[in-house]
Design an enzyme around this catalytic site. Structure first.
Site, PDB file in Angstrom:
ATOM      1  N   VAL A 186       0.836  -1.212   0.000  1.00  0.00           N
ATOM      2  CA  VAL A 186       0.000   0.000   0.000  1.00  0.00           C
ATOM      3  C   VAL A 186       0.869   1.260   0.000  1.00  0.00           C
ATOM      4  O   VAL A 186       0.644   2.198  -0.786  1.00  0.00           O
ATOM      5  CB  VAL A 186      -0.960   0.005   1.220  1.00  0.00           C
ATOM      6  N   ARG A 190      13.957  -2.173   5.589  1.00  0.00           N
ATOM      7  CA  ARG A 190      15.099  -2.502   4.717  1.00  0.00           C
ATOM      8  C   ARG A 190      15.214  -1.455   3.610  1.00  0.00           C
ATOM      9  O   ARG A 190      14.662  -1.641   2.514  1.00  0.00           O
ATOM     10  CB  ARG A 190      14.879  -3.885   4.114  1.00  0.00           C
ATOM     11  N   LYS A 219      -6.349  -2.410  10.521  1.00  0.00           N
ATOM     12  CA  LYS A 219      -7.561  -2.903  11.199  1.00  0.00           C
ATOM     13  C   LYS A 219      -7.245  -3.717  12.447  1.00  0.00           C
ATOM     14  O   LYS A 219      -7.979  -3.665  13.433  1.00  0.00           O
ATOM     15  CB  LYS A 219      -8.445  -3.719  10.244  1.00  0.00           C
ATOM     16  N   GLU A 274     -10.199   4.992   6.866  1.00  0.00           N
ATOM     17  CA  GLU A 274     -11.090   4.434   5.834  1.00  0.00           C
ATOM     18  C   GLU A 274     -10.537   3.148   5.209  1.00  0.00           C
ATOM     19  O   GLU A 274     -11.285   2.209   4.928  1.00  0.00           O
ATOM     20  CB  GLU A 274     -11.313   5.477   4.729  1.00  0.00           C
ATOM     21  N   GLU A 318      -2.496 -10.636   3.930  1.00  0.00           N
ATOM     22  CA  GLU A 318      -1.737  -9.984   4.995  1.00  0.00           C
ATOM     23  C   GLU A 318      -0.319 -10.569   5.041  1.00  0.00           C
ATOM     24  O   GLU A 318      -0.081 -11.652   4.485  1.00  0.00           O
ATOM     25  CB  GLU A 318      -2.426 -10.224   6.347  1.00  0.00           C
ATOM     26  N   ASP A 365      -8.601 -11.252  10.130  1.00  0.00           N
ATOM     27  CA  ASP A 365      -8.709  -9.965   9.428  1.00  0.00           C
ATOM     28  C   ASP A 365     -10.183  -9.545   9.310  1.00  0.00           C
ATOM     29  O   ASP A 365     -10.548  -8.407   9.621  1.00  0.00           O
ATOM     30  CB  ASP A 365      -8.074 -10.093   8.036  1.00  0.00           C
ATOM     31  N   LYS A 384     -12.215  -6.361  11.099  1.00  0.00           N
ATOM     32  CA  LYS A 384     -13.059  -5.429  10.323  1.00  0.00           C
ATOM     33  C   LYS A 384     -14.493  -5.417  10.871  1.00  0.00           C
ATOM     34  O   LYS A 384     -15.120  -4.365  10.951  1.00  0.00           O
ATOM     35  CB  LYS A 384     -13.031  -5.824   8.845  1.00  0.00           C
TER      36      LYS A 384
END
Ligand code: NDP
Ligand code: HSE
Length: 434
Positions: A18, A50, A106, A130, A191, A202, A206
């Site tokens: 991301v 790294r 999350k 979000e 993940e 996960d 959420k």
């Protein structure tokens, strides 16, 4: 002139799937961000583990000292590391110093959301998140702001892209679980530890965030009943197909009202069979979709890309622009709203429906023994189907709605009946009238 304004200084923690997209868009479109925000956005540093793995980031911005970056001259900290530590300590450090926070984490919010909110409130800083649920889909802002004047009764949907990618492939091409999980990792959906996806952690995190926002109640990940998809095999997919259904990992958050009018909250994550005609059945790959039911708004549906670096960067940057706008006008986003503090129901006390597939002996009286067991537990049967004869005989039972504890007790007792060779599969049924 916007360019003459003091820049909003942004520290980025993490530059993986991301973060790479976020850095690239921030560096690539500075004029657009300045125009939308009202001040230039200046990246002051990018913390990674790294640095040699990040030729895409200008060398002078890279650091391995995330704490020093947060403590430096920055206005907003964007956290894209994931996990609990060091993310929690770094964000508390930022918020306590009055720095606003944007995070996609999350796991952290589902466990320590209230602590982070409290730190933000005490310092007058913002916290936006979000991207933490359903990737690119604008879902939390509608729950937190647009629907703040309504009463939400139910939120149900697919909120984990990795497991939806796996289940869709198993359903459409008969692909194996292991090979599809590897693909989901390569595509940047999974993940860092993919057991968080396949074991439902996960999706449960959420669900905790969704339930907290929807019902103005603190719900943590441990309050959410959690079952993953690692036990789902080709037989379960085939059983669903034979009934014109498909299997999805659903997150379901409900406001439950008992006979005395007392309200509570139920939050659960588990695989469920849904009819192929249901809109969630058509949600394939890493896409997510969430239904929201509210008293005045009625039914709403949110659909879009639920995972992956590029889609998720949209939600992160949307939050960054919102936080920066607030800083420009000395405003503040919404605080935690946990005024209702409804009790959280156990899974046993939650109404559900089951699909049960049994391998049974081929002799008279089997059906009556099975039916009597359902009757003893006050569980009503909606449909029964016998398949095959002789040693291959199987019985499929679909129940009406009952308390999950009663359904579970029924299954346990059926497994002990002499006429039942094996309980082949048990799965909850959703998305149709009970
Ligand atoms: P990645 O594992 O791809 O990236 C994590 C980044 O954090 C890496 O750049 C890593 O550095 C860096 N990092 C790890 N530990 C430290 C540390 N101690 N100090 C500094 N940097 C550190 O994760 P993603 O980008 O996939 O996910 C980031 C967050 O976004 C997570 O909370 C995730 O749940 C969430 N999210 C992810 C989505 C997705 O589709 N991937 C979608 C929605 C939310 P290095 O690169 O040097 O190893
Ligand atoms: N691993 C997560 C998923 C990323 O597959 O949905 C998006 O939150």
């Amino acid at each position: 002139m916007i360019e003459d304004r003091e820049p909003i200084r942004v520290a980025l923690l993490g530059c993986g799937t991301v973060g790479t997209e976020v850095v690239s868009l921030l560096q690539g479109r500075p004029g657009e961000f300045a125009a939308r925000t009202g001040a230039p956005l200046q990246v002051t540093g990018v913390a990674v583990r790294r640095p040699h793995k990040h030729p895409e980031v200008p060398e002078h911005l890279l650091t391995t000292d995330a704490a020093a970056l947060v403590n430096g001259d920055v206005d907003v900290v964007v956290e894209l590391i994931g996990g609990i530590e060091p993310a929690r300590s770094l964000l508390l450090q930022a918020l306590r110093a009055g720095k606003s926070v944007v995070t996609a984490n999350k796991a952290l919010l589902a466990e320590y959301g209230s602590e982070l909110y409290a730190a933000a409130d005490a310092a007058g800083a913002d916290i936006y998140f979000e991207a933490s649920v359903a990737g690119a889909i604008p879902l939390l802002r509608p729950l937190r702001e647009s629907l703040a004047g309504d009463r939400i009764s139910r939120v149900m949907g697919i909120v984990n892209g990795t497991t939806n990618y796996i289940l869709s492939a198993m359903d459409s091409s008969g692909a194996s679980y292991a090979e599809t999980l590897e693909e989901a990792g390569q595509l940047g959906y999974a993940e860092a530890d993919p057991t968080a996806d396949v074991d439902g952690f996960d999706a449960a995190a959420k669900a905790a965030i969704l339930a907290s926002l929807s019902f103005h109640t603190r719900v943590t990940a441990t309050d959410v009943h959690r079952e993953g998809i690692s036990g789902i095999g080709a037989g379960d997919i085939a059983a669903a197909k034979s009934l014109d259904r498909t299997v999805k990992l659903l997150s379901i958050c409900e406001r439950v009202v008992d006979d005395e009018g007392n309200e509570s909250v139920s939050a659960r994550v588990h695989p469920a069979m849904i009819p192929r005609s249901h809109p969630l059945a058509g949600v394939g790959g890493a896409f997510n979709a969430v239904f929201v039911e509210a008293e005045s708004a009625g039914q709403l549906m949110f659909y879009g890309q639920g995972a992956g670096g590029v889609p998720t960067s949209s939600a992160v940057l949307g939050d960054l622009v919102a936080v920066a706008r607030n800083l420009v006008v000395a405003g503040k986003g919404p605080r935690e709203s946990a005024h209702a503090q409804l009790p959280v129901r156990s899974m046993g006390a939650t109404p559900t429906r089951y699909h049960i597939s049994l391998d049974v002996a081929d002799k008279p009286g089997v059906l009556s023994q099975v039916a009597a067991t359902f009757n003893e537990h006050d569980v009503s049967i909606a449909a029964v189907r016998q398949q095959g004869r002789g040693p291959d005989a199987s019985l499929v039972v679909i129940t009406h709605t009952a308390l999950d504890s009663a359904l579970q007790a029924t299954v346990d007792e059926i497994a002990r009946l002499s006429a039942v060779n094996e309980v082949v599969s048990v799965m909850r049924v959703e998305g149709e009238q009970s």
